[in-house]
Design a protein around this motif. Structure first.
Motif, short mmCIF file in Angstrom:
data_model
loop_
_atom_site.label_atom_id
_atom_site.label_comp_id
_atom_site.label_asym_id
_atom_site.label_seq_id
_atom_site.Cartn_x
_atom_site.Cartn_y
_atom_site.Cartn_z
N PRO A 41 36.72 42.21 59.67
CA PRO A 41 35.75 41.45 59.68
C PRO A 41 35.29 41.46 61.41
CG PRO A 41 37.42 40.60 58.54
CD PRO A 41 37.56 42.08 58.64
N GLY A 42 34.14 40.31 61.37
CA GLY A 42 34.23 40.01 62.73
C GLY A 42 34.17 41.24 64.11
N VAL A 43 34.58 42.37 63.29
CA VAL A 43 34.73 43.09 65.14
C VAL A 43 34.82 44.69 64.14
CG1 VAL A 43 36.12 45.39 65.67
CG2 VAL A 43 37.45 42.77 65.09
N GLY A 44 34.49 45.04 62.79
CA GLY A 44 33.27 46.50 62.10
C GLY A 44 33.21 45.99 60.70
N MET A 45 32.46 45.55 60.24
CA MET A 45 32.45 45.72 58.84
C MET A 45 31.07 46.28 58.28
SD MET A 45 35.22 43.63 57.09
CE MET A 45 34.45 42.96 55.82
N LYS A 46 31.64 46.61 57.10
CA LYS A 46 30.21 47.42 56.25
C LYS A 46 29.66 46.48 55.50
CE LYS A 46 27.89 51.12 54.30
NZ LYS A 46 27.94 52.46 53.83
N THR A 47 28.65 45.66 55.11
CA THR A 47 28.13 44.47 54.11
C THR A 47 27.99 45.71 52.90
OG1 THR A 47 25.63 44.47 54.29
CG2 THR A 47 27.26 42.81 55.75
N ASP A 48 27.75 44.36 51.47
CA ASP A 48 27.22 44.96 50.34
C ASP A 48 26.35 45.98 50.64
OD1 ASP A 48 29.95 44.45 49.26
OD2 ASP A 48 29.44 42.41 48.48
N LYS A 49 25.94 45.24 51.26
CA LYS A 49 24.27 45.72 51.78
C LYS A 49 24.22 47.18 52.10
CE LYS A 49 21.93 41.49 49.95
NZ LYS A 49 20.80 40.54 51.21
N GLY A 50 25.37 47.27 53.65
CA GLY A 50 25.14 48.51 53.85
C GLY A 50 24.51 47.94 55.11
N LEU A 51 25.00 46.85 55.20
CA LEU A 51 24.39 46.06 56.71
C LEU A 51 26.05 46.38 57.77
CD1 LEU A 51 22.01 43.51 56.54
CD2 LEU A 51 21.80 45.94 56.75
#
Length: 268
Positions: A41-51
């Motif tokens: 989190p805050g550094v590199g995350m892939k959201t559920d929507k692929g963002l």
């Protein structure tokens, strides 16, 4: 004498007209595949929507833009760990990696541009904890670190503190244990811990000035001097035009950690 009228349509030059066009063809758009974290989190995350979001991701986007890539010309690939980063580069799966990889890595197949951030070991504690403010305040505390690493033991030994080490399978598990009150502190790099603090600012906070220094670099294939020089120039521009501070603010500003001093990019 009547003037000859030249009509150019659909890139076909009619007979009798000059074959020299005043319009230069567009160059092929730059396309880049970049390795980034997807679970920090805050550094590199892939959201559920692929963002893809986070500090490392925004640094990667800035560099890609300076290299000539449009937003739709960037493809992100998840980097599970630092060993995976080296494999992805060696296999040609990515052009470069922005995933908190230390420039101190002795992998002979990697080269680095940067640093883009200078990290340091520090602690994450609960917001209601006022006991742990410096590394030598760990008396009878439980310090969590990732299983298989020596970070916690090294800190305890370095500061000669009577603390207990607790190991978890991941840093995420350590942070969960902290939030549940099962451990007193999590030790790790300040950039990554700031991400967890930004995710839950009412529950956890980063304390202590970093007591080590680890430069994070953009990892790329060995001996690609041209790409290394371009990436280093992009990082220098990111710092000089204020984008470094802005990126930190929009991704980690909620952590309560002040924007750190920008790094000095190593000469190529």
């Amino acid at each position: 004498m009547r003037a000859t009228v030249c009509i150019v349509a659909s890139a076909i030059v009619l007979a009798g007209c000059s074959s020299t066009s005043p319009f230069k063809p567009l160059r092929d758009p730059v396309k880049l595949t970049i390795g980034v974290p997807v679970d920090l989190p805050g550094v590199g995350m892939k959201t559920d929507k692929g963002l893809h979001t986070g500090f490392d991701v925004e640094v990667a986007r800035y560099i890609a833009a300076r290299l000539g890539a449009a937003p739709d010309g960037i493809t992100f690939k998840g980097v599970e760990n630092r060993a995976a980063a080296a494999t992805m580069i060696a296999d040609g799966a990515v052009d470069f990696v922005v995933a908190n990889v230390p420039m101190t890595s002795n992998n002979k197949n990697l080269d680095f541009a940067g640093p883009y951030f200078v990290a340091g070991e520090t602690f994450l504690v609960r917001t209601d904890n006022y006991d742990i403010v410096v590394p030598d305040a760990l008396d009878n505390k439980q310090v969590c670190a990732v299983k298989g690493t020596t970070t916690a033991q090294d800190v305890i030994k370095r500061f000669d503190e009577p603390a207990t080490t607790v190991e978890e399978n991941s840093l995420q598990d350590c942070v969960l244990a902290l939030r549940k009150g099962e451990v007193d502190a999590v030790v790790g790099d300040n950039l990554i811990l700031a991400g967890f603090a930004a995710e839950a600012p009412n529950e956890v906070k980063v304390v202590s000035q970093p007591f080590t220094e680890t430069p994070y670099g953009v990892a790329l294939k060995k001996d690609d001097k041209a790409l290394r020089a371009k990436i280093s120039a992009a990082i220098e521009k990111m710092i000089s035009d204020g984008s470094y501070n802005r990126i930190f603010d929009i991704t980690l500003g909620n952590s309560g950690v002040p924007v750190p001093k920008a790094p000095t990019v190593a000469p190529n």
